[in-house]
Scaffold this active site. Structure first.
Site, PDB file in Angstrom:
ATOM      1  N   ASP A 286       1.561   2.963   5.955  1.00 42.87           N
ATOM      2  CA  ASP A 286       1.318   2.314   4.675  1.00 42.87           C
ATOM      3  C   ASP A 286       1.082   0.827   4.931  1.00 42.87           C
ATOM      4  OD1 ASP A 286       1.862   1.019   2.043  1.00 42.87           O
ATOM      5  OD2 ASP A 286       2.402   3.063   1.466  1.00 42.87           O
ATOM      6  N   ILE A 287       0.110   0.220   4.238  1.00 48.38           N
ATOM      7  CA  ILE A 287      -0.173  -1.199   4.479  1.00 48.38           C
ATOM      8  C   ILE A 287       0.884  -2.112   3.871  1.00 48.38           C
ATOM      9  CG2 ILE A 287      -2.647  -0.890   4.751  1.00 48.38           C
ATOM     10  CD1 ILE A 287      -2.948  -2.119   1.917  1.00 48.38           C
TER      11      ILE A 287
ATOM     12  N   HIS B 218      -1.168  11.910  -1.897  1.00 46.20           N
ATOM     13  CA  HIS B 218      -0.586  11.365  -0.668  1.00 46.20           C
ATOM     14  C   HIS B 218       0.931  11.373  -0.781  1.00 46.20           C
ATOM     15  CE1 HIS B 218      -1.346   7.990  -3.393  1.00 46.20           C
ATOM     16  NE2 HIS B 218      -0.306   7.372  -2.839  1.00 46.20           N
ATOM     17  N   LEU B 219       1.545  11.769   0.302  1.00 49.37           N
ATOM     18  CA  LEU B 219       2.997  11.837   0.399  1.00 49.37           C
ATOM     19  C   LEU B 219       3.509  10.574   1.078  1.00 49.37           C
ATOM     20  CD1 LEU B 219       5.724  13.497   0.343  1.00 49.37           C
ATOM     21  CD2 LEU B 219       5.095  14.255   2.649  1.00 49.37           C
ATOM     22  N   HIS B 220       4.480   9.913   0.440  1.00 45.74           N
ATOM     23  CA  HIS B 220       5.155   8.774   1.077  1.00 45.74           C
ATOM     24  C   HIS B 220       6.273   9.313   1.954  1.00 45.74           C
ATOM     25  CE1 HIS B 220       3.434   5.325  -1.103  1.00 45.74           C
ATOM     26  NE2 HIS B 220       3.221   6.228  -2.044  1.00 45.74           N
TER      27      HIS B 220
END
Length: 185
Positions: A74-75, A143-145
């Protein structure tokens, strides 16, 4: 929050989700590919579609054993380990999923745990896996964190990825919802 979904209102996930968070890439939007449960295979306007197809040079793809998924950092990391697991095919947000997507969510969870272990994080009891619930998404591509260690989330990250909130749903809670949906059909 750099990139989750941008629209799609609707009911909250029954007191389970947490606020929006940072994503890889810029704001995505739905684009021409749609965001339904099946979705289109590719949407050129979607930053996650471009990342999954290797068109965003600044995003390093991490090894992922599932050929239908990609994983990257993740950015705007909310934890020492913060990865996103994304299907290569354009699929809308978690609210668009149906019971037939249960295997996909399970594979995404497995891929997230694997990337943590490959990055030398092995305490799988101290992780948070989940999705932002619309409208608290900035990229309209599922999207999965994957966050770890959950015990080290800072104040803001504890809010953004808070369990039992209106804006974040854990992967387990999403699976429960999808299984309950299939039981009522």
């Amino acid at each position: 929050m750099a990139g989750e979904e941008g629209g799609s209102s609707g009911s909250s996930p029954a007191a389970e989700p947490s606020p929006g968070g940072g994503e890889a890439g810029a704001a995505g939007g739905e684009g021409a590919g749609g965001s339904g449960g099946g979705g289109a295979a590719y949407d050129a306007k979607c930053v996650f579609c471009r990342i999954t197809h290797g068109e965003e040079a600044g995003t390093e793809l991490l090894p992922c054993e599932d050929e239908d998924l990609v994983c990257f950092r993740d950015i705007r990391p909310g934890a020492p380990h913060h990865y996103l697991v994304v299907p290569k095919n354009h699929i809308g947000n978690c609210k668009t999923l149906k019971s037939e997507h249960i295997p996909l969510v399970e594979r995404m969870m497995a891929a997230g745990k694997t990337v943590l272990q490959r990055n030398k994080f092995n305490d799988l009891n101290d992780i948070r896996l989940g999705f932002h619930w619309p409208p608290f998404c900035s990229i309209a591509h599922l999207h999965l964190h994957v966050l770890a260690p959950a015990s080290q989330l800072g104040f803001l990250s504890r809010m953004v990825y808070r369990i039992n909130s209106y804006w974040f749903i854990t992967a387990e809670q999403l699976l429960e919802r999808l299984k309950a949906e299939s039981a009522t059909i």
